[in-house]
Design an enzyme around this catalytic site. Sequence first.
Site, PDB file in Angstrom:
ATOM      1  N   ASN A 163       7.088  14.254 -42.229  1.00  0.00           N
ATOM      2  CA  ASN A 163       6.710  14.221 -40.810  1.00  0.00           C
ATOM      3  C   ASN A 163       7.899  14.291 -39.865  1.00  0.00           C
ATOM      4  OD1 ASN A 163       6.835  11.662 -42.248  1.00  0.00           O
ATOM      5  ND2 ASN A 163       6.609  10.696 -40.266  1.00  0.00           N
ATOM      6  N   GLN A 191       0.899  16.076 -43.194  1.00  0.00           N
ATOM      7  CA  GLN A 191       1.630  17.080 -42.420  1.00  0.00           C
ATOM      8  C   GLN A 191       1.554  18.467 -43.052  1.00  0.00           C
ATOM      9  OE1 GLN A 191       2.756  16.471 -39.486  1.00  0.00           O
ATOM     10  NE2 GLN A 191       2.853  14.236 -39.434  1.00  0.00           N
ATOM     11  N   THR A 249     -22.014   4.041 -41.692  1.00  0.00           N
ATOM     12  CA  THR A 249     -22.611   5.290 -41.209  1.00  0.00           C
ATOM     13  C   THR A 249     -21.519   6.309 -40.902  1.00  0.00           C
ATOM     14  OG1 THR A 249     -24.452   4.046 -40.324  1.00  0.00           O
ATOM     15  CG2 THR A 249     -24.132   6.268 -39.422  1.00  0.00           C
ATOM     16  N   CYS A 340      12.258   4.371 -34.109  1.00  0.00           N
ATOM     17  CA  CYS A 340      12.366   3.598 -32.877  1.00  0.00           C
ATOM     18  C   CYS A 340      12.763   4.505 -31.737  1.00  0.00           C
ATOM     19  CB  CYS A 340      13.418   2.523 -33.037  1.00  0.00           C
ATOM     20  SG  CYS A 340      13.541   1.526 -31.578  1.00  0.00           S
TER      21      CYS A 340
HETATM   22  N1  PLP Z   1       1.515  10.157 -43.566  1.00  0.00           N
HETATM   23  C1  PLP Z   1       2.230  10.939 -42.765  1.00  0.00           C
HETATM   24  C2  PLP Z   1       3.194  11.918 -43.342  1.00  0.00           C
HETATM   25  C3  PLP Z   1       2.105  10.839 -41.387  1.00  0.00           C
HETATM   26  O1  PLP Z   1       2.827  11.628 -40.594  1.00  0.00           O
HETATM   27  C4  PLP Z   1       1.197   9.896 -40.866  1.00  0.00           C
HETATM   28  C5  PLP Z   1       1.094   9.709 -39.416  1.00  0.00           C
HETATM   29  O2  PLP Z   1       2.062   9.766 -38.694  1.00  0.00           O
HETATM   30  C6  PLP Z   1       0.446   9.105 -41.747  1.00  0.00           C
HETATM   31  C7  PLP Z   1       0.634   9.269 -43.095  1.00  0.00           C
HETATM   32  C8  PLP Z   1      -0.564   8.104 -41.250  1.00  0.00           C
HETATM   33  O3  PLP Z   1      -1.620   8.784 -40.641  1.00  0.00           O
HETATM   34  P1  PLP Z   1      -2.712   8.044 -39.735  1.00  0.00           P
HETATM   35  O4  PLP Z   1      -1.974   7.198 -38.776  1.00  0.00           O
HETATM   36  O5  PLP Z   1      -3.463   9.143 -39.083  1.00  0.00           O
HETATM   37  O6  PLP Z   1      -3.562   7.228 -40.631  1.00  0.00           O
END
Ligand code: PLP
Length: 734
Positions: A163, A191, A249, A340
């Site tokens: 990400n 991602q 649901t 951060c």
């Molecule tokens: N994994 C990755 C690589 C992510 O970028 C994110 C969210 O930033 C997540 C997991 C968690 O996703 P969510 O907050 O939609 O549950």
Amino acid sequence: MTTGRYSGKGIYLDANATTPVLASSAQAALQVMERFYGNPSSAHITGIQAKHILKRARELAHRVLGTTSGQIFFNSGATEGLQTDILSALHDLRGRQIDDLVLAYGATEHKAVPRTLQHWNEILNLKASVVEIPVDRKGRLDLAAIESLADNLGLICTMAVNNETGVIQDLDLLHQFVRRTRALWLIDGVQALGKLSLRLGEWGVDYAVFSGHKLYAPKGIGMLYVREGSPYTPLIAGGGQEDGARSGTENVPGIAAMSVILEFLTDPDQAVFRSNQQLFEFRDKFVQTLKELFTGVVFNTPIDISVPTTINFSVKGFSSKELMDLFDAADIRMSAGSACSSGMKSSFVLDAMGLEKWQSESAIRLSFGPAITRAEVDEACQRIRHAVGALANSCLLSVDGGSQRDLRHGLVLVGYGGATSLLYIDSTAKSCIIISPQQFLQERIVNFIACQGLQVMAVLSGTEQGAAAAREFSEQLIGAEFESDTWGVSRRSSAQHFTLMNDIYTGWKLDSRRVLLRVASQEDAIYLVCDTDASHVTRIEALVIDSAVLFTGAAIGEFLHTSGILPKLSKLRSLLTPWSFVVCPSDLQSITLVSDMFEGSQRVASQSHDLGNFQISPTDLSAFRAKNPTAEFIDVRESYEFHLLKNWHTPDLDVSPRNVPLSHFYQFLLALLAEQQGDHPLVFLCRSGARSSRIVQLLRGVGFYNTWNVTGGLAMCRMPAGFNDGIRDDRTPH
Ligand code: PLP
């Protein structure tokens, strides 16, 4: 053929955080809410219609994920998916007899992964070792490390695409490794969806998780894939929906919205998502623009093994926070590459890749979704260019283009990332003094001084640690030697415009632990106090007397560069460092003040520690102004931010604030002190309300009670009425 667009303010380049919902996706959700609102468990026609929506979404999902068997469940998103998968795997592993069980995850995984592993490992009392697999400089998993764990490996969690950097893991290769072990394999595909062709079936992945909001579907809808035969334990039990795999649901509107996106991904004729080739072209354009504008740019994303939609970069000499503020003002939304967003926190992802500390601390992530248009890319590059021009005019970037330079006078703070130095500038004489120079800031200070056209008259440093930097500055900018053993001062002999005095107070002891320096230009004076004697601290705490304010060296950094709040007087003790700055508008007061401080006078300022309620909601601003027609509005964002975005429309008020950048705040304070507290209200604003709130707390802390902060700042002022109405506090002025 399906189409869809979104519209929004600003250019949004933070798609890895979340995306807007495509109009066609939102439309589908709305239609379900209004017309096909049935409960899929109901046997009547409305229920059957809703059930069909689920069935169709599941079929599309199988096609997108490259699976023909196994289960796909809809849930609230990837985090829930991780809970379900990890619980399932660990529950199963508890029943297997694996010696020294290892649960492994990649060092650059989203924090949700290791935290969930630790959580369920503890809850289930599995006593497995949770092990981080290192990555190489490009962010790819160390396969040898995985191999070395093979005998004990129960579960391995790897992400398909990172990400922060967009790095793609080589899943074909991983597949070969993982399949040689007995381990269960979980892929975080968040991602990767829509950016990578997925072949989960072929890879033999046991589990995979996805979130709709990362690809133009709403928040609160996600998908979970479980391979046929892989262990499964429902996380949520209840009414037995989703064949008992996930009760509750179903979120049919969300599933319908997600379906639209899945349909785009399976439709070769769709015109909403760009081709990979186009996306690579767009990335090139961004990369070229950044290279052209910032000579110090470094790309943290390894371009050759990343998806085209993420560019992680750092610019030498700038913190992520500064760049983000700059781009935000230019109406381009990007994110700090690190977790951060304020201060100088580093990115654990870039750290794991072994990148240099400054890169990790300065990282910015530019990410876009596959629905971006060429017009948006062109406009974004134009805005980046414009933003960088504003930076040049603020003298923070050494380029020739700084045609409309903001010339400064008085005390100006130069710093970033927790490091701060002060310049005391006489703009008439075009000269300045550098106070507490920091090596880390050398380039920025030198650029700033050159851009402002100033001659350096003196360099002052109050600490031994600062002496090395001061020596360098002194040699480079003055050509004089720095005498660190006496005053920590180096100056030109021709320094007429500033007086440096050491004898303003009779009886003052000139020893290494107590130094008092008066620096005065024709208009004002500041006093620099160096006192390391702890017994003076209480007296220093009381130093809010008449019209003077004391700052400690650390407090300056704390105040301007972190979210810490300065100086509640009670906090001064912990903030006290050898260098302190006494800001006074006139000599007499400062002499009294300094004598009070060092001779133990009992003059203690009668300050109340309760600062009262100082927040005004944007919707209350017009009422406030009607009641206080003399109210002055002050925007404390840096001048480059202010020049890029000046308009402060609230739902029913236009204000044209004066700009007093935080870095110039000391000068403003001097003027305020000299004014003898004219009692008209001062209303402070900034982007989010954080910086202005600190200013108001500071001012109230030193007795200026008619000071107010606009809650939520510019961000909230730009929200339509109805969204930004707060619950009114009885004490809010209106
Ligand atoms: N994994 C990755 C690589 C992510 O970028 C994110 C969210 O930033 C997540 C997991 C968690 O996703 P969510 O907050 O939609 O549950």
